[in-house]
Design a protein around this motif. Sequence first.
Motif, short mmCIF file in Angstrom:
data_model
loop_
_atom_site.label_atom_id
_atom_site.label_comp_id
_atom_site.label_asym_id
_atom_site.label_seq_id
_atom_site.Cartn_x
_atom_site.Cartn_y
_atom_site.Cartn_z
N TYR A 12 104.95 -10.41 -29.06
CA TYR A 12 103.40 -10.28 -29.46
C TYR A 12 102.76 -11.73 -28.94
N GLU A 13 101.65 -11.12 -27.94
CA GLU A 13 100.74 -12.13 -27.45
C GLU A 13 99.43 -11.86 -28.01
N GLY A 14 99.11 -12.73 -28.76
CA GLY A 14 97.59 -12.92 -29.35
C GLY A 14 97.33 -14.17 -30.16
N THR B 143 101.31 0.10 -30.96
CA THR B 143 100.52 -0.90 -30.09
C THR B 143 99.33 -0.35 -29.52
N ARG B 144 98.34 -1.40 -29.26
CA ARG B 144 97.25 -1.26 -28.62
C ARG B 144 97.06 -2.29 -27.66
N LYS C 191 86.86 -3.59 -25.14
CA LYS C 191 87.19 -2.73 -26.20
C LYS C 191 88.91 -2.38 -26.18
N PHE C 192 89.37 -1.92 -27.46
CA PHE C 192 90.81 -1.54 -27.33
C PHE C 192 91.00 -0.25 -27.05
N PHE D 264 93.66 1.22 -18.13
CA PHE D 264 93.72 2.03 -19.58
C PHE D 264 92.69 2.97 -19.85
N GLY D 265 91.78 3.17 -18.87
CA GLY D 265 90.80 3.98 -19.33
C GLY D 265 89.83 3.92 -20.42
#
Length: 94
Positions: free
Chosen positions: A68-70, A33-34, A52-53, A46-47
């Motif tokens: 999955y939420e998207g 995942t990302r 961005k991903f 998340f740094g």
Amino acid sequence: GDQPFSHFSYEANELSELERVFREYAETGKGRTRHYVHDDKEAEKFGVPPGKFTDWAPFEDGSDLLFYEGLHGCVVNDTVNLPKYADLKIGVVP
């Protein structure tokens, strides 16, 4: 310069990769995942800068459920069929 281009479009998304994640989880209970970073708070967590991903990372072991939420979890087109790997699909329209 492509005015109709949008983050909603198929071309702006990695739908084949998303299908691979769904399929792998359905077959093995594993996958990766990302996260999309929306704001400064998430950027700190998340740094990664907002917009961005994160890098892809493996799911934790021992998972029994993939949530999955998207925007594109139920896309069916000439290339992918995402809902065939899901037992439950819920769509929300504003």
